[in-house]
Scaffold this motif. Structure first.
Motif, PDB file in Angstrom:
ATOM      1  N   GLY A 254      15.658  97.449 -18.140  1.00  0.00           N
ATOM      2  CA  GLY A 254      16.132  95.892 -19.437  1.00  0.00           C
ATOM      3  C   GLY A 254      17.324  97.025 -19.772  1.00  0.00           C
ATOM      4  O   GLY A 254      17.575  95.377 -20.658  1.00  0.00           O
ATOM      5  N   LEU A 255      18.058  98.101 -19.738  1.00  0.00           N
ATOM      6  CA  LEU A 255      18.733  98.501 -20.872  1.00  0.00           C
ATOM      7  C   LEU A 255      20.402  98.988 -20.257  1.00  0.00           C
ATOM      8  O   LEU A 255      20.775  99.068 -20.767  1.00  0.00           O
ATOM      9  CB  LEU A 255      17.673 100.000 -21.298  1.00  0.00           C
ATOM     10  N   ASP A 256      20.169  97.885 -18.750  1.00  0.00           N
ATOM     11  CA  ASP A 256      21.688  97.977 -18.640  1.00  0.00           C
ATOM     12  C   ASP A 256      22.687  97.319 -20.153  1.00  0.00           C
ATOM     13  O   ASP A 256      24.061  96.761 -20.106  1.00  0.00           O
ATOM     14  CB  ASP A 256      21.991  97.682 -17.265  1.00  0.00           C
ATOM     15  N   GLU A 257      21.780  95.819 -19.825  1.00  0.00           N
ATOM     16  CA  GLU A 257      22.464  94.907 -21.098  1.00  0.00           C
ATOM     17  C   GLU A 257      20.639  94.910 -22.133  1.00  0.00           C
ATOM     18  O   GLU A 257      20.973  93.706 -21.684  1.00  0.00           O
ATOM     19  CB  GLU A 257      22.694  93.668 -20.256  1.00  0.00           C
ATOM     20  N   HIS A 284      19.464 101.200 -28.920  1.00  0.00           N
ATOM     21  CA  HIS A 284      19.041 100.075 -27.414  1.00  0.00           C
ATOM     22  C   HIS A 284      17.855  99.435 -27.445  1.00  0.00           C
ATOM     23  O   HIS A 284      16.892 100.433 -26.790  1.00  0.00           O
ATOM     24  CB  HIS A 284      19.603  99.743 -26.158  1.00  0.00           C
ATOM     25  N   ILE A 285      17.450  98.232 -27.727  1.00  0.00           N
ATOM     26  CA  ILE A 285      16.388  97.640 -27.246  1.00  0.00           C
ATOM     27  C   ILE A 285      16.491  96.870 -26.608  1.00  0.00           C
ATOM     28  O   ILE A 285      17.075  95.636 -25.748  1.00  0.00           O
ATOM     29  CB  ILE A 285      15.179  96.843 -28.716  1.00  0.00           C
ATOM     30  N   ALA A 286      15.416  96.655 -25.426  1.00  0.00           N
ATOM     31  CA  ALA A 286      14.655  95.793 -24.330  1.00  0.00           C
ATOM     32  C   ALA A 286      13.285  95.309 -24.350  1.00  0.00           C
ATOM     33  O   ALA A 286      12.553  96.137 -24.042  1.00  0.00           O
ATOM     34  CB  ALA A 286      15.611  95.878 -22.550  1.00  0.00           C
ATOM     35  N   CYS A 287      13.221  94.199 -23.885  1.00  0.00           N
ATOM     36  CA  CYS A 287      11.839  93.905 -22.953  1.00  0.00           C
ATOM     37  C   CYS A 287      11.883  93.841 -21.531  1.00  0.00           C
ATOM     38  O   CYS A 287      13.214  94.256 -20.492  1.00  0.00           O
ATOM     39  CB  CYS A 287      11.788  92.579 -23.953  1.00  0.00           C
TER      40      CYS A 287
END
Length: 478
Positions: A254-257, A284-287
């Motif tokens: 999920g770290l592409d966006e 950069h933070i993502a679930c």
């Protein structure tokens, strides 16, 4: 015949005595080769080392130096050179406390099948170090370096080499910063908070972080901002899931966006130059995308039914990831860390209180309650403020507590439509903001709406407003 037999017996006894004497002599000779020693058996300069490998248990690790240290199996692995040097430091001046010269039976020292074997290449020299059993009596490790001797060493190398590959990675680090001069959020939140040392906006000198909102400067709560920055400082960047991420992997995490990007501009003092240096840190933070998709589908199902998502008691663990800048390492973070990082909205970090001035700085309160105006005044008596109502000294503790308890349950820009419950105009000893007007309107059975200086701000628990009204009534009706 008896005489002959006695002669043979005597000869046998003599031979046995000779054999026994020889054995004891050899034993004593061997024992003499066991002695204490302060010998340095190995001196190694880590700068000369070009290769380091070791076998421990079922694991084998090998590293070589080509300007920088590289992992033999994957040169993309980011090697922590400091960690390599720490391992080599064990052999900088490798001394022993005990030597067994020309050891015959290595099995009694655990060196026939060593626990760990270390190989070091430095120039033309090749060192092979075997680590055997641990002597509980001497509290030292048996070691061999291939010279025919066995040594006991106090500084046990096995303590350092009993590690995993993950212990050798050069992890990203959150930089140490003294002052964060700017915090910019992008993604689920989009705004910028700026640090200003000389506050010219609000009545609280401790207000240093400000956000442009609706054409005005809004003060953020410095304690809330510091707590958020502490979450960043305290991130546990150890549990990596990839140390050389590809574009496809970025998408799977999920770290592409990313859901949220946090950029810090900071200053840090340089101890050597005694000057402040500037720096930038980006998170950069993502679930996990699959979890996010499932959570959305679940929310949609609940919205289409009569049930409430809040009534669902099932707790689902959150899988989340963070990337530092353009690093190739992706870290898994805990669900709690993820939730704390995502609490970076302006409403999360702003003051929750309707009024956050120091009560000692309030010099006058004009109160309208049920159509009647009441004036509470303050006079200095030494260093203390003494409060009065109609020239009679009063105790303001309940009023002060009720005032500070007016805290937002939800922020809103909704205009008031209900009845005004109470309003207060407070005079504050501060040039920036010498007066604040607070109007509290009935909203519903549980909440009131707070309007500050003409702008709707937040919903407040009606019970807190009732406490304020009772505190005022206790003063004016006493």
């Amino acid at each position: 015949m008896n005489r002959s037999r006695r002669l043979y017996v005597l000869i046998g006894v003599l031979l046995a005595s000779c054999v026994l004497t020889l054995g004891v002599s050899k034993y004593e000779e061997h024992r003499e080769k066991i002695k204490s020693s302060d010998k340095i058996i190995m001196e190694l300069d880590s700068k000369d080392v070009t290769s380091l490998s070791w076998e421990y248990g079922s694991e084998t690790f090998a590293f070589h130096k080509d300007e920088t240290w590289l992992y033999d199996e994957d040169e993309n692995f980011p090697v922590d050179e400091k960690k390599v040097n720490q391992l080599l430091e064990k052999f900088k001046s490798f001394g022993v406390s005990f030597v067994i010269e020309e050891a015959e039976d290595l099995s009694q020292y655990g060196l026939d099948e060593p626990l760990c074997m270390i190989n070091i290449e430095a120039g033309k020299e090749n060192y092979n170090i075997s680590l055997g059993n641990y002597s509980e009596i001497d509290e030292e490790r048996y070691v061999s370096i291939g010279d025919g001797n066995v040594y006991l060493v106090k500084d046990d190398p096995l303590d350092s080499f009993d590690i995993k590959l993950s212990d050798m990675i050069l992890h990203d680090k959150i930089p140490e910063f003294d002052t964060v001069t700017e915090i910019e959020f992008a993604g689920s939140e989009n705004y910028k908070a700026v640090y200003k040392e000389d506050n010219k906006v609000t009545y609280n000198d401790e207000d240093v972080y400000f956000v442009k909102k609706d054409g005005k400067e809004l003060a953020l709560d410095p304690e809330s901002v510091d707590s958020y920055l502490d979450v960043i400082r305290g991130l546990n960047l150890k549990d990596y899931v990839s140390y050389h991420v590809t574009d496809d992997e970025l998408k799977s995490y999920g770290l592409d966006e990313p859901e949220l990007d946090v950029t810090l501009q900071y200053r840090v003092s340089d101890e050597e130059s005694k000057e402040e240096k500037k720096g930038t840190a980006v998170l950069h933070i993502a679930c996990d995308p699959a979890e996010k998709k499932n959570a959305k589908a679940k929310a949609d199902r609940f919205s289409d039914s009569d049930d409430s998502l809040e009534d669902d008691d099932s707790e689902e663990e959150i899988t989340a990831y963070v990337r530092i800048g353009e690093s190739k390492i992706i870290y898994k973070i805990s669900g709690a860390e993820y939730e704390d990082l995502m609490r970076g909205s302006c409403d999360d970090l702003r003051y929750q209180e309707v009024i956050w001035a120091d009560f000692a700085d309030i010099s006058h309160a004009e109160i309208f309650l049920e159509g009647t105006k009441y004036d509470l005044t303050v006079k200095k008596k030494g260093e203390e403020n003494v409060w009065y109502y109609r020239k009679k000294e009063i105790e303001p503790d309940d009023f002060s507590y009720a005032l500070s308890s007016l805290s937002a349950s939800e922020f809103t820009k909704e205009e008031p439509t209900g009845k005004e419950e109470i309003s207060l105009t407070l005079q504050i000893d501060n040039e920036n903001q010498p007066e604040v007007k607070i109007e509290l309107y009935r909203y519903d059975g549980n909440n009131c709406l707070a309007v500050v200086d003409g702008d709707p701000v937040s919903l407040i628990k009606r019970s807190a407003v009732v406490d304020l009204i009772e505190a005022v009534n206790a003063i004016v009706l006493n």
